[in-house]
Scaffold this active site. Sequence first.
Site, short mmCIF file in Angstrom:
data_model
loop_
_atom_site.label_atom_id
_atom_site.label_comp_id
_atom_site.label_asym_id
_atom_site.label_seq_id
_atom_site.Cartn_x
_atom_site.Cartn_y
_atom_site.Cartn_z
CB CYS A 1 -0.97 0.05 1.17
SG CYS A 1 -2.22 -1.26 1.16
NE ARG B 1 -7.62 -2.98 0.40
CZ ARG B 1 -8.69 -3.74 0.53
NH1 ARG B 1 -9.64 -3.71 -0.38
NH2 ARG B 1 -8.82 -4.54 1.58
CG LEU B 2 -0.58 -5.64 -1.72
CD1 LEU B 2 -0.67 -6.16 -3.15
CD2 LEU B 2 0.83 -5.80 -1.18
CB ILE C 1 -3.20 -8.14 3.03
CG1 ILE C 1 -2.04 -7.62 2.17
CG2 ILE C 1 -2.76 -9.35 3.84
CD1 ILE C 1 -1.45 -8.64 1.23
CB ILE C 2 -7.16 -7.80 5.95
CG1 ILE C 2 -5.86 -8.31 6.58
CG2 ILE C 2 -8.35 -8.08 6.86
CD1 ILE C 2 -5.87 -9.79 6.92
CG ASN D 1 1.78 1.47 3.89
OD1 ASN D 1 1.51 0.32 3.59
ND2 ASN D 1 3.01 1.95 3.87
N GLY D 2 -0.21 -0.49 5.95
CA GLY D 2 0.31 -1.44 6.91
C GLY D 2 -0.69 -2.50 7.30
CD GLU D 3 -0.49 -7.39 7.06
OE1 GLU D 3 -1.18 -8.28 7.59
OE2 GLU D 3 0.54 -7.61 6.41
CG ASP E 1 -5.98 -4.04 8.72
OD1 ASP E 1 -6.58 -3.79 7.65
OD2 ASP E 1 -4.75 -4.24 8.78
#
Length: 342
Positions: free
Chosen positions: A2, A51-52, A54-55, A76-78, A101
């Site tokens: 992201c 956006r990439l 993942i969730i 950006n992140g998790e 998230d």
Amino acid sequence: MCGLAAILSSGQSLDCRQNTLGEMLSLIAHRGPDGEGQCHIPNQALFGHRRLAIIDLDHGAQPMQSDNERYSLVFNGEIYNYLELRQTMVQQGHRFETFSDTEVLLKLLIQEGADAINRLNGMFAFIFHDRENNSWIAARDPFGIKPLYYVELGNEIVFASEIKALLAHPEISPSRDNTALHQYLSFQFCLDDRTLFQGVKKIKPGHLYLGRGAEILEKICYWDTNYHIDHYHTEDYFIDRLRGTIEDSIRLQIRSDVPLGSYLSGGIDSSLVSTLASEHLDTPLPMFHGRFAEGPEYDESYYAKIATEASNGIYHEIVPTAQDFVDTLPDLIYALDEPLAG
């Protein structure tokens, strides 16, 4: 991965910056191939996101806003503990539209403001904005895994995940910071919040900034290393605690709605992580090893294969060559923006 970009103003119109925001996002498109979003808050802010996913692949698009559009978030992140946080907030009466998230982070920031940072377990960089008073919070995770750069321009402050995106702004031009260069040549990194670009700064790891409009009001260090020496516990106690911490970290970090894999060098660290991760999965974990063919003293594939077999993983091997390095070097330089020691 992201990527985010933002332009914040102190009441001035940002209509003329919408094309600039688009250019900034195009320069970090590689960070997020799964979607692009923009948000314009008149006379206050422009937010953009790549956006990439993942969730919650079908939801969680950004920028994300509250139902009444008062609050906005680019992230950006998790957040590794988002399920635990979500469950707590549901018990408090909150409703969620997604299982992302991002929505958990947005509602936690609405509820607790800057104090929410102390409840996050994850890697992150985000900007959270309140349009009622044009105030914002910008933050970076404790170890600085996720990048966040900015430039102050008087009536505007510009943020981005990569320096190259900032340079798309018409009032930002690249020039060398000689002090930062001297620091890099002495220490192999730049001190404090400096970068090698004059005027381009980074939010330091473990810090959050509070601002209003184009002004930074306060810089807060919310986390720092603690080297307090514990003389009261045994070695076995620390071994058990370390193992428990590693296992819990892996358990949280393998939460994903896309396939998982691991990098496996054959060394202690990657072998430990790959083996423990495989214990939490119902299907074999793909493990990727880069083998050096220059001689047996560089070849660790023997150990990587042992770790793969011991954890019932799926072994994948590539052999990078000197020519691969030469061919890839221009792309590496472009991706890094700044020199990286080692």
